[in-house]
Design a protein around this motif. Sequence first.
Motif, PDB file in Angstrom:
ATOM      1  N   GLU A 104      33.867 -23.096  25.483  1.00 59.52           N
ATOM      2  CA  GLU A 104      33.799 -24.037  24.364  1.00 59.52           C
ATOM      3  C   GLU A 104      33.254 -25.346  24.895  1.00 59.52           C
ATOM      4  OE1 GLU A 104      36.662 -25.635  20.782  1.00 59.52           O
ATOM      5  OE2 GLU A 104      37.568 -24.771  22.555  1.00 59.52           O
ATOM      6  N   TYR A 105      32.292 -25.930  24.190  1.00 61.64           N
ATOM      7  CA  TYR A 105      31.675 -27.179  24.591  1.00 61.64           C
ATOM      8  C   TYR A 105      31.945 -28.248  23.547  1.00 61.64           C
ATOM      9  CZ  TYR A 105      29.243 -24.275  27.936  1.00 61.64           C
ATOM     10  OH  TYR A 105      28.962 -23.393  28.946  1.00 61.64           O
ATOM     11  N   SER A 108      32.751 -28.195  19.566  1.00 63.62           N
ATOM     12  CA  SER A 108      31.884 -27.900  18.427  1.00 63.62           C
ATOM     13  C   SER A 108      30.923 -26.743  18.663  1.00 63.62           C
ATOM     14  CB  SER A 108      31.083 -29.150  18.050  1.00 63.62           C
ATOM     15  OG  SER A 108      30.227 -29.519  19.108  1.00 63.62           O
ATOM     16  N   SER A 109      30.827 -26.252  19.875  1.00 65.08           N
ATOM     17  CA  SER A 109      29.943 -25.120  20.111  1.00 65.08           C
ATOM     18  C   SER A 109      30.600 -24.145  21.089  1.00 65.08           C
ATOM     19  CB  SER A 109      28.585 -25.583  20.631  1.00 65.08           C
ATOM     20  OG  SER A 109      28.724 -26.241  21.866  1.00 65.08           O
ATOM     21  N   GLU A 111      29.918 -20.545  23.629  1.00 66.14           N
ATOM     22  CA  GLU A 111      29.013 -19.604  24.285  1.00 66.14           C
ATOM     23  C   GLU A 111      29.846 -18.380  24.617  1.00 66.14           C
ATOM     24  OE1 GLU A 111      25.807 -19.676  27.833  1.00 66.14           O
ATOM     25  OE2 GLU A 111      27.852 -20.223  28.407  1.00 66.14           O
ATOM     26  N   ALA A 136      33.129 -19.880  13.135  1.00 67.94           N
ATOM     27  CA  ALA A 136      31.926 -20.380  13.797  1.00 67.94           C
ATOM     28  C   ALA A 136      30.713 -19.641  13.248  1.00 67.94           C
ATOM     29  CB  ALA A 136      32.017 -20.188  15.307  1.00 67.94           C
ATOM     30  N   VAL A 139      24.271 -19.076  16.122  1.00 69.37           N
ATOM     31  CA  VAL A 139      22.936 -19.652  15.964  1.00 69.37           C
ATOM     32  C   VAL A 139      21.894 -18.942  16.818  1.00 69.37           C
ATOM     33  CG1 VAL A 139      23.720 -21.928  15.228  1.00 69.37           C
ATOM     34  CG2 VAL A 139      23.454 -21.470  17.653  1.00 69.37           C
ATOM     35  N   HIS A 155      25.428 -17.787  21.110  1.00 72.00           N
ATOM     36  CA  HIS A 155      25.725 -19.213  20.980  1.00 72.00           C
ATOM     37  C   HIS A 155      26.102 -19.469  19.533  1.00 72.00           C
ATOM     38  CE1 HIS A 155      24.246 -20.332  24.946  1.00 72.00           C
ATOM     39  NE2 HIS A 155      23.355 -19.377  24.766  1.00 72.00           N
ATOM     40  N   ALA A 156      27.203 -20.204  19.336  1.00 68.98           N
ATOM     41  CA  ALA A 156      27.695 -20.450  17.984  1.00 68.98           C
ATOM     42  C   ALA A 156      28.102 -21.909  17.828  1.00 68.98           C
ATOM     43  CB  ALA A 156      28.892 -19.551  17.686  1.00 68.98           C
ATOM     44  N   GLN A 157      28.023 -22.388  16.602  1.00 70.41           N
ATOM     45  CA  GLN A 157      28.461 -23.730  16.231  1.00 70.41           C
ATOM     46  C   GLN A 157      29.698 -23.590  15.352  1.00 70.41           C
ATOM     47  OE1 GLN A 157      26.398 -25.686  18.438  1.00 70.41           O
ATOM     48  NE2 GLN A 157      26.859 -27.109  16.810  1.00 70.41           N
ATOM     49  N   CYS A 161      34.330 -28.967  12.329  1.00 70.01           N
ATOM     50  CA  CYS A 161      34.766 -29.499  13.624  1.00 70.01           C
ATOM     51  C   CYS A 161      36.233 -29.908  13.622  1.00 70.01           C
ATOM     52  CB  CYS A 161      33.892 -30.678  14.027  1.00 70.01           C
ATOM     53  SG  CYS A 161      32.213 -30.179  14.433  1.00 70.01           S
TER      54      CYS A 161
END
Length: 179
Positions: A104-105, A108-109, A111, A136, A139, A155-157, A161
């Motif tokens: 998690e980054y 908000s995103s 991997e 999520a 993307v 990869h997901a958003q 948030c």
Amino acid sequence: MKRYNAGHEKLDRKIVERNRRIHMKDLCFKLTSLIPSHHLNSSQDMQSRQHQLDEAGTYIKLLEKRVEELKARRAGLAMGNHDGMDNDNNTSIRIELPVVELREYLGSSLEVVLITGLNKNFAISEAIGVIEDEGAQVVSASFSAVGDKVFHTLHAQVKVCRVGVDTAKVCQRLKELVR
């Protein structure tokens, strides 16, 4: 007339310099916002710009080192080294398949990395469905087959948030899916 032009040029230089400083401040903020909060040593508001740039540089070097380690690990796996040794006879990590990694980054995103064997059949759409069920939006998705392993990267958003995503639950559901 010359005084007016000289004063006007001085004013233009001040405006240009102020805009440059504002632009640099914005770029520094964007750079430091990409650093995960767990990597920062202290409160970002209390840090000088020089310290923030140093932290960013340190984090980038850490990521470069991680990329090199993963490339070496991938090359070892591609060569069929299942005995725990890489090409330089250094010990390496033996991977038990399937592997599910979730990062998690900045809240908000996400991997997601799934490593499976060629004989494991599951639809990537099912993995995408799990991620989207948990809040999520995927993307990008890619895969590559190396030797007898298939590497899936998603990869997901996060859609909202403030609510976020329960990464432990996503990871558990994905492990159930690939096993």
